[in-house]
Scaffold this active site. Structure first.
Site, PDB file in Angstrom:
ATOM      1  N   LEU B  58       0.862  -1.180   0.000  1.00 13.30           N
ATOM      2  CA  LEU B  58       0.000   0.000   0.000  1.00 13.30           C
ATOM      3  C   LEU B  58       0.903   1.236   0.000  1.00 13.30           C
ATOM      4  O   LEU B  58       1.137   1.853   1.036  1.00 13.30           O
ATOM      5  CB  LEU B  58      -0.905  -0.036   1.240  1.00 13.30           C
ATOM      6  CG  LEU B  58      -2.236   0.698   1.150  1.00 13.30           C
ATOM      7  CD1 LEU B  58      -3.132   0.282   2.308  1.00 13.30           C
ATOM      8  CD2 LEU B  58      -2.059   2.201   1.144  1.00 13.30           C
ATOM      9  N   GLU B  60       1.884   4.270  -2.880  1.00 14.22           N
ATOM     10  CA  GLU B  60       1.685   4.759  -4.245  1.00 14.22           C
ATOM     11  C   GLU B  60       2.978   5.153  -4.934  1.00 14.22           C
ATOM     12  O   GLU B  60       3.148   4.936  -6.136  1.00 14.22           O
ATOM     13  CB  GLU B  60       0.703   5.941  -4.244  1.00 14.22           C
ATOM     14  CG  GLU B  60      -0.741   5.556  -3.930  1.00 14.22           C
ATOM     15  CD  GLU B  60      -0.996   5.325  -2.446  1.00 14.22           C
ATOM     16  OE1 GLU B  60      -0.109   5.668  -1.624  1.00 14.22           O
ATOM     17  OE2 GLU B  60      -2.063   4.800  -2.089  1.00 14.22           O
ATOM     18  N   GLN B  82      -5.462   3.162  -6.864  1.00 14.64           N
ATOM     19  CA  GLN B  82      -6.818   2.706  -6.557  1.00 14.64           C
ATOM     20  C   GLN B  82      -7.881   3.800  -6.739  1.00 14.64           C
ATOM     21  O   GLN B  82      -8.965   3.536  -7.231  1.00 14.64           O
ATOM     22  CB  GLN B  82      -6.832   2.157  -5.141  1.00 14.64           C
ATOM     23  CG  GLN B  82      -7.951   1.182  -4.896  1.00 14.64           C
ATOM     24  CD  GLN B  82      -7.623   0.250  -3.744  1.00 14.64           C
ATOM     25  OE1 GLN B  82      -7.509   0.673  -2.605  1.00 14.64           O
ATOM     26  NE2 GLN B  82      -7.442  -1.017  -4.038  1.00 14.64           N
ATOM     27  N   ASP B  85      -7.707  10.183  -6.009  1.00 15.27           N
ATOM     28  CA  ASP B  85      -7.491  10.952  -4.782  1.00 15.27           C
ATOM     29  C   ASP B  85      -6.181  10.564  -4.076  1.00 15.27           C
ATOM     30  O   ASP B  85      -5.607  11.363  -3.346  1.00 15.27           O
ATOM     31  CB  ASP B  85      -8.636  10.694  -3.797  1.00 15.27           C
ATOM     32  CG  ASP B  85      -9.997  10.809  -4.451  1.00 15.27           C
ATOM     33  OD1 ASP B  85     -10.783  11.658  -4.040  1.00 15.27           O
ATOM     34  OD2 ASP B  85     -10.278  10.018  -5.388  1.00 15.27           O
ATOM     35  N   HIS B 129     -12.842   9.983  -2.231  1.00 14.77           N
ATOM     36  CA  HIS B 129     -13.081   8.946  -3.245  1.00 14.77           C
ATOM     37  C   HIS B 129     -13.916   9.527  -4.380  1.00 14.77           C
ATOM     38  O   HIS B 129     -14.626   8.819  -5.060  1.00 14.77           O
ATOM     39  CB  HIS B 129     -13.809   7.741  -2.638  1.00 14.77           C
ATOM     40  CG  HIS B 129     -13.047   7.029  -1.574  1.00 14.77           C
ATOM     41  ND1 HIS B 129     -12.931   7.502  -0.287  1.00 14.77           N
ATOM     42  CD2 HIS B 129     -12.323   5.874  -1.594  1.00 14.77           C
ATOM     43  CE1 HIS B 129     -12.204   6.671   0.441  1.00 14.77           C
ATOM     44  NE2 HIS B 129     -11.808   5.678  -0.320  1.00 14.77           N
TER      45      HIS B 129
END
Lengths: 337, 327
Positions: B58, B60, B82, B85, B129
């Site tokens: 996890l 980025e 994912q 944002d 999101h």
């Protein structure tokens, strides 16, 4: 000239030819480095950022990598490393003088932003630590194709504070990728001393958190560096996963040509560090061992200075980039609008 | 011709290109056994194995930085973020690294990488999101930024992106995934990464938009037909570089211009389109250029009335179009 098996100075396993090459590469880097400082101080080169004091570890790793096969994601002090891999003093003089034929960047980047596709030296920018992930990615691709290339990447101890340091070691360790992470710890990130950078003295301790070996080596001891380089690269190549090496080195110059370390380091300490310089000490060691005779080092120096003089002349005579060429190579078609 | 959802079309494009080109791989959070949080990569790990469809930590910056390294060493990676944002920790790798490799190495290196990320709101995703922050990347030379709005384009553009030698930001509207369906040919085709498309012809008002807003605008455009107004709707598709000629052609043809986007307006895609029109179509304009987008608040709130207040709806577009028509 032969070296005794029982010699206690730590050169065991390294033959005289290797030791001479090690010294010659270090000297070549140092002489070029000094020349680049001189060009800066003469107002002929706008900027320089040095690797003086880091040569032993850089050359040791460079000599154990396979140029053009292994992957190299260096940082800005790695002058010596790039020379061992096959770049030339002229290449870096062209860069420092911002000439069109600079193979690193065509005069687009500041000097010491190394890159050469032919040698798998990945182009480097100025953000600190980003290159570690590129090494991990190159190693991932090699792993997927079943190749045994190794990805070398380096940083200062300041770089080890960046988030990408963790993300790269974590990823490489999860997938047992063939990445050799080398921290050239000279104790200062510009002016910030190591104890304001991290709570424990050894970056290598952090290897434990990733379940990989962490090795501390005296970065002013070329033979110790060579053995660590040879062993860690071989280990990575054999598929045993990444390793974190920390070489304790000296920064014999200010951070860069725009810095003056006398503002934040005492004159006594700076004088004392000169006595620990890997290059002068190594010469003494090799002469004591009989690997170099009295005149050898001077002869080597004269020959390298000749190469450097020629390269300097050629670089100064080389053309600057055409102004409009600034628009080229944004995207593949050359049109970045 | 088979009808597919937008999501299926993206997956088809990726799958077919992975079958054709073994260098293509996917790296991202939950892309493996789960098939992605929206299901775009569903089944791909089973078909292509764990290495080529690799669940990442996890992290980025790691996803994009590793993808860059893999691209340098011969792969054609997709870095999946994912939600758009959450792309911000990777911005250094995208903007300082990938976008500058070719330029800073004087054409010695390039990064053939695709960064995919879903964007946009209307799904109760609240502040983190729902965002549409594509303009950040539109400012950056060295990147391509594309947003397909139809299943046909979604497939053709992901294939084109995977064949492009430079980094491509490929943004997918998450509400389109299942809401938008359309005809998608089986087999291989590409859609250019630098061309807008006129998706509805008209001569009265030119509307420039992209992503889910294309469908919102098409809906609103029909409402003006009984009153005798025909809108020309241009799906920008390529946000960087913008299709300058297509923008100028439709703006000159209609003389009245509305630019619609889901993102807030300040320093956005709509700003750039308006600037192009101001510079190159001034003498052809019959009304001031009008823009419609999100309000200048940090992001889309959660509570339904707040979310609805943020969103550009067919009603809001219709109001703007009627205002322009009456000018």
């Amino acid at each position: 000239m032969a070296i005794s098996e029982t010699d206690t100075r730590g050169q065991a396993g390294l033959d005289a030819e290797t030791l001479r090459a090690l010294y010659r590469h270090m000297l070549r880097s140092r002489l070029l480095d000094e020349r680049l400082w001189a060009l800066n101080r003469q107002g002929r080169a706008p900027f320089w950022i040095s690797g003086m004091g880091h040569e032993a570890v850089q050359v040791a790793f460079g000599m154990n990598l396979r140029p053009g096969y292994d992957w190299v994601a260096p940082y800005y002090r790695d002058l010596g490393l790039t020379l061992v891999l096959g770049m030339t003093p002229k290449d870096h003089l062209l860069s420092a003088l911002a000439r069109a034929d600079d193979p690193n960047s065509g005069g687009r980047q500041m000097p010491a932003h190394y890159g050469c596709h032919r040698l798998n030296i990945i182009t480097t920018g100025s953000p600190v630590g980003t290159q570690l992930l590129h090494a991990a990615g190159a190693a991932l691709a090699a792993r997927m194709r079943g190749e045994d290339s190794v990805a070398f990447t380096s940083m200062g101890e300041g770089g080890s504070s960046e988030g990408d340091f963790h993300e790269a070691l974590n990823f490489a360790a999860i997938h047992k990728l063939a990445v050799v992470f080398v921290v050239e710890n000279n104790g200062f990130a510009i002016s910030v001393p190591w104890d304001k950078q991290m709570p424990t003295p050894d970056v290598a301790d952090r290897a434990q958190a990733y379940g990989i070996p962490g090795v501390v080596v005296d970065g002013e001891d070329p033979m110790a560096c060579f053995r660590v380089a040879r062993d860690t690269i071989a280990r990575a190549r054999s598929g045993e996963g990444p390793v974190l090496v920390e070489a304790k080195v000296l920064r014999l110059t200010s951070h860069s040509s725009d810095d003056d370390q006398r503002r934040y380091r005492s004159a006594e300490v700076l004088e004392a560090e000169k006595l620990r310089d890997c290059l002068s000490r190594f010469r003494v060691t090799l002469e004591e061992l009989g690997v170099l005779s009295a005149g050898d080092a001077d002869e080597m120096r004269a020959e390298l200075v000749l190469e450097l003089d020629r390269a300097t002349d050629e670089a100064e005579a080389a053309a600057l980039p055409e102004p409009e060429s600034a628009l080229r190579h944004v995207l593949a078609d050359g049109d970045g609008t | 011709m088979p009808t597919k959802t937008y999501l299926e079309a993206i997956r088809d494009g990726i799958r077919e290109e992975m079958q054709r080109d073994e260098r293509v791989m996917i790296l991202g959070e939950d892309v493996g056994a789960k098939g992605g949080v929206f299901g775009v990569t569903d089944g791909l790990q089973k078909e292509f194995g764990e290495w080529r469809v690799l669940d990442s930590p996890l992290a980025e910056s790691c996803i994009v930085g590793v993808a860059i390294g893999a691209a340098l060493n011969g792969m054609r990676p997709i870095a999946e973020i994912q939600f758009q944002d959450f792309i911000l920790p990777a911005v250094d790798q995208i903007v300082s690294e990938a976008a500058k490799f070719r330029y800073r190495s004087n054409n010695d290196w390039n990064v053939p990488m695709v960064v995919r990320a879903p964007f946009g709101g209307g799904v109760h995703g609240a502040l983190y999101h729902s965002q549409s922050i594509e303009a950040i990347f539109c400012h950056i030379p060295g990147l391509r930024v594309v947003v397909p709005s139809t299943p046909y384009d979604a497939k053709g553009m992901i294939v084109a992106a995977l064949r492009d030698p430079d980094p491509v930001m490929y943004f997918e509207h998450k509400r389109a995934y299942r809401a938008v369906k359309g005809e998608v040919p089986d087999g291989e085709y590409t859609v250019p990464l630098d061309r807008a498309a006129v998706v509805r012809e008209g001569a009265d008002i030119a509307v420039f938009t992209y992503g889910m807003m294309v469908h919102t605008v098409l809906n609103a455009a029909e409402r003006l037909v009984p009153d005798g107004f025909e809108c020309e709707v241009v799906d920008l598709r390529a946000l960087r570089p913008l299709d300058h000629d297509a923008i100028v052609a439709s703006a000159r043809k209609c003389g009245k211009v509305l630019i619609v986007q889901e993102a807030n307006l300040a320093v956005s895609v709509s700003s750039e389109v308006a600037a192009i029109i101001a510079q190159d179509c001034f003498e052809h304009l019959d009304a001031p250029v009008m823009r419609l987008g999100g309000p200048e608040i940090p992001a889309m709130p959660f509570s339904p009335p707040l979310e609805q207040f943020y969103l550009v709806t067919p009603d809001k577009v219709e109001t703007s179009l009627r205002e322009l028509a009456a000018y």
